[in-house]
Design a protein around this motif. Structure first.
Motif, PDB file in Angstrom:
ATOM      1  N   ASP A  90       0.805  -1.217   0.000  1.00 30.80           N
ATOM      2  CA  ASP A  90       0.000   0.000   0.000  1.00 30.80           C
ATOM      3  C   ASP A  90       0.842   1.272   0.000  1.00 30.80           C
ATOM      4  O   ASP A  90       0.553   2.223  -0.733  1.00 30.80           O
ATOM      5  N   ARG A  91       1.881   1.299   0.819  1.00 31.36           N
ATOM      6  CA  ARG A  91       2.637   2.534   1.010  1.00 31.36           C
ATOM      7  C   ARG A  91       3.730   2.742  -0.027  1.00 31.36           C
ATOM      8  O   ARG A  91       4.105   3.887  -0.303  1.00 31.36           O
ATOM      9  N   HIS A  92       4.228   1.670  -0.611  1.00 29.47           N
ATOM     10  CA  HIS A  92       5.386   1.799  -1.490  1.00 29.47           C
ATOM     11  C   HIS A  92       5.156   1.264  -2.908  1.00 29.47           C
ATOM     12  O   HIS A  92       5.422   1.964  -3.877  1.00 29.47           O
ATOM     13  N   VAL A  93       4.706   0.035  -3.031  1.00 27.53           N
ATOM     14  CA  VAL A  93       4.651  -0.599  -4.347  1.00 27.53           C
ATOM     15  C   VAL A  93       3.492  -0.069  -5.192  1.00 27.53           C
ATOM     16  O   VAL A  93       3.691   0.367  -6.335  1.00 27.53           O
ATOM     17  N   LEU A  94       2.291  -0.079  -4.647  1.00 29.02           N
ATOM     18  CA  LEU A  94       1.130   0.337  -5.443  1.00 29.02           C
ATOM     19  C   LEU A  94       1.170   1.819  -5.798  1.00 29.02           C
ATOM     20  O   LEU A  94       0.845   2.206  -6.922  1.00 29.02           O
ATOM     21  N   ASN A  95       1.573   2.662  -4.835  1.00 25.39           N
ATOM     22  CA  ASN A  95       1.579   4.089  -5.164  1.00 25.39           C
ATOM     23  C   ASN A  95       2.705   4.440  -6.125  1.00 25.39           C
ATOM     24  O   ASN A  95       2.665   5.471  -6.799  1.00 25.39           O
ATOM     25  N   SER A  96       3.719   3.569  -6.239  1.00 29.33           N
ATOM     26  CA  SER A  96       4.751   3.753  -7.262  1.00 29.33           C
ATOM     27  C   SER A  96       4.258   3.234  -8.615  1.00 29.33           C
ATOM     28  O   SER A  96       4.547   3.832  -9.659  1.00 29.33           O
ATOM     29  N   ALA A  97       3.525   2.144  -8.597  1.00 29.34           N
ATOM     30  CA  ALA A  97       3.055   1.536  -9.850  1.00 29.34           C
ATOM     31  C   ALA A  97       2.170   2.477 -10.653  1.00 29.34           C
ATOM     32  O   ALA A  97       2.256   2.538 -11.880  1.00 29.34           O
ATOM     33  N   VAL A  98       1.319   3.238  -9.958  1.00 25.62           N
ATOM     34  CA  VAL A  98       0.373   4.105 -10.675  1.00 25.62           C
ATOM     35  C   VAL A  98       1.069   5.279 -11.343  1.00 25.62           C
ATOM     36  O   VAL A  98       0.459   5.981 -12.166  1.00 25.62           O
ATOM     37  N   PRO A 115       3.895  24.440 -13.431  1.00 25.54           N
ATOM     38  CA  PRO A 115       3.787  23.069 -12.935  1.00 25.54           C
ATOM     39  C   PRO A 115       2.340  22.592 -12.888  1.00 25.54           C
ATOM     40  O   PRO A 115       1.414  23.391 -12.679  1.00 25.54           O
ATOM     41  N   GLU A 116       2.176  21.308 -13.088  1.00 24.55           N
ATOM     42  CA  GLU A 116       0.849  20.693 -13.038  1.00 24.55           C
ATOM     43  C   GLU A 116       0.834  19.634 -11.940  1.00 24.55           C
ATOM     44  O   GLU A 116       1.684  18.749 -11.915  1.00 24.55           O
ATOM     45  N   VAL A 117      -0.118  19.741 -11.034  1.00 27.73           N
ATOM     46  CA  VAL A 117      -0.275  18.755  -9.961  1.00 27.73           C
ATOM     47  C   VAL A 117      -1.383  17.782 -10.359  1.00 27.73           C
ATOM     48  O   VAL A 117      -2.499  18.199 -10.680  1.00 27.73           O
ATOM     49  N   VAL A 118      -1.061  16.497 -10.351  1.00 30.29           N
ATOM     50  CA  VAL A 118      -2.001  15.471 -10.814  1.00 30.29           C
ATOM     51  C   VAL A 118      -2.110  14.374  -9.766  1.00 30.29           C
ATOM     52  O   VAL A 118      -1.116  14.008  -9.119  1.00 30.29           O
ATOM     53  N   GLU A 119      -3.310  13.845  -9.590  1.00 30.59           N
ATOM     54  CA  GLU A 119      -3.526  12.696  -8.706  1.00 30.59           C
ATOM     55  C   GLU A 119      -3.735  11.449  -9.561  1.00 30.59           C
ATOM     56  O   GLU A 119      -4.552  11.435 -10.477  1.00 30.59           O
ATOM     57  N   LEU A 120      -2.991  10.398  -9.230  1.00 29.84           N
ATOM     58  CA  LEU A 120      -3.013   9.169 -10.020  1.00 29.84           C
ATOM     59  C   LEU A 120      -3.510   7.984  -9.190  1.00 29.84           C
ATOM     60  O   LEU A 120      -3.361   7.965  -7.972  1.00 29.84           O
ATOM     61  N   GLY A 121      -4.066   7.001  -9.875  1.00 27.03           N
ATOM     62  CA  GLY A 121      -4.424   5.739  -9.238  1.00 27.03           C
ATOM     63  C   GLY A 121      -5.600   5.798  -8.285  1.00 27.03           C
ATOM     64  O   GLY A 121      -5.597   5.104  -7.267  1.00 27.03           O
ATOM     65  N   ARG A 122      -6.609   6.554  -8.604  1.00 30.72           N
ATOM     66  CA  ARG A 122      -7.767   6.675  -7.700  1.00 30.72           C
ATOM     67  C   ARG A 122      -8.464   5.335  -7.456  1.00 30.72           C
ATOM     68  O   ARG A 122      -9.070   5.143  -6.408  1.00 30.72           O
ATOM     69  N   ASP A 123      -8.374   4.435  -8.418  1.00 31.84           N
ATOM     70  CA  ASP A 123      -9.017   3.125  -8.251  1.00 31.84           C
ATOM     71  C   ASP A 123      -8.053   2.077  -7.700  1.00 31.84           C
ATOM     72  O   ASP A 123      -8.401   0.898  -7.582  1.00 31.84           O
ATOM     73  N   VAL A 124      -6.832   2.530  -7.334  1.00 29.36           N
ATOM     74  CA  VAL A 124      -5.826   1.587  -6.845  1.00 29.36           C
ATOM     75  C   VAL A 124      -5.386   1.906  -5.426  1.00 29.36           C
ATOM     76  O   VAL A 124      -5.273   1.010  -4.581  1.00 29.36           O
ATOM     77  N   VAL A 125      -5.079   3.168  -5.158  1.00 37.54           N
ATOM     78  CA  VAL A 125      -4.554   3.564  -3.853  1.00 37.54           C
ATOM     79  C   VAL A 125      -5.421   4.657  -3.232  1.00 37.54           C
ATOM     80  O   VAL A 125      -6.015   5.471  -3.936  1.00 37.54           O
ATOM     81  N   ASP A 126      -5.474   4.660  -1.922  1.00 39.77           N
ATOM     82  CA  ASP A 126      -6.223   5.659  -1.171  1.00 39.77           C
ATOM     83  C   ASP A 126      -5.360   6.146  -0.002  1.00 39.77           C
ATOM     84  O   ASP A 126      -5.070   5.360   0.904  1.00 39.77           O
ATOM     85  N   PRO A 127      -4.926   7.406  -0.023  1.00 38.99           N
ATOM     86  CA  PRO A 127      -5.236   8.437  -1.016  1.00 38.99           C
ATOM     87  C   PRO A 127      -4.482   8.211  -2.321  1.00 38.99           C
ATOM     88  O   PRO A 127      -3.504   7.462  -2.351  1.00 38.99           O
ATOM     89  N   PRO A 128      -4.930   8.887  -3.388  1.00 39.37           N
ATOM     90  CA  PRO A 128      -4.235   8.749  -4.676  1.00 39.37           C
ATOM     91  C   PRO A 128      -2.793   9.249  -4.576  1.00 39.37           C
ATOM     92  O   PRO A 128      -2.437  10.009  -3.671  1.00 39.37           O
TER      93      PRO A 128
END
Length: 245
Positions: A55-63, A193-206
């Protein structure tokens, strides 16, 4: 890799099946197991982090792969144990990944991981980002918890190709970092700069990423990004000799 590590590997969460294709999930499992065992044993991952690796490292890196174009060349500076670079390379076998890390014990681990997982599209470079300035550029230059934006610009932008971008993983202070670096962004001739949130369906928070590109690809802010600096190369050679002693 050592065979005498007995730590239990964290179970695979259901979200991992959304972050990795079926043929890449087993590779992600292998890497997470290596982090939970060898990574902890070698002091690359804290013991308390082992149970939170997915949750903290692998998934939020994958997205992060959502922000990387198909077939891109990617450089992960200060990659540490391979986050996010190794994970992105697992999820996106179409990219060419360069991992930059100055510490020998980390690059040794990274090289072993690359060999064990068969990641032929990943190159491990022992050094600092500055060592590549004037020598190489990439479509995407990424990092995770390396430095505030004002410092990150100086390390990353000389590596960003004219049509490329810095895509850095950031935390809650991202907007404050952008405001603090406004002057430098103009000096470097960067776009807004553009701030983007990724992986909303994978990690919480994105996963929050900051994207910075050149305002004018034909007029980038640091010409030495394309012209080698002899003084920098001399310093690099002197440092390499000291570290080898």
């Amino acid at each position: 890799m050592s065979d005498d590590v007995s730590r239990e590997t964290p179970s695979v969460p259901e979200a991992a099946r959304r972050a990795f294709t079926s043929d890449r999930l087993s590779v992600a499992e292998q890497y997470t197991e290596l982090l939970a065992t060898e990574g902890v044993l070698r002091g690359l991952i804290g013991p308390r982090e082992a149970d939170k690796l997915w949750d903290r490292h692998v998934l939020n890196s994958a997205v992060l792969g959502e922000a990387i174009p198909s077939g891109a060349t990617v450089c992960d500076i200060g990659t540490g144990a391979g986050l996010p670079g190794i994970v992105v390379a697992i999820a996106r076998p179409d990219v060419t990944m360069t991992l930059v890390e100055p510490l020998l014990r980390r690059t040794t681990f990274l090289s072993e991981v690359v060999d064990e997982l068969g990641l032929d599209h990943v190159d491990v470079v022992r050094g600092r980002a500055e060592d590549l300035h004037g020598e190489r550029t990439f479509d995407i230059v990424t990092s995770r918890a390396v430095a505030p934006l004002d410092r990150l610009l100086g390390w990353s932008m000389p590596l960003v190709a004219p049509t490329g971008a810095l895509v850095a993983m950031k935390g809650r202070s991202v907007h404050e970092e952008v405001e603090a670096a406004r002057g430098l962004l103009e000096t470097w001739r960067c776009s807004d700069p553009e701030v983007v949130e990724l992986g909303r369906d994978v990690v919480d928070p994105p996963t929050t990423v900051l994207r910075v590109s050149w305002a004018d690809p034909s007029r980038i802010g640091w010409p030495l990004a394309r012209i080698p600096d002899r003084g920098r190369q001399q310093k690099k050679r002197r440092r390499t000799r000291r570290e080898a002693q």
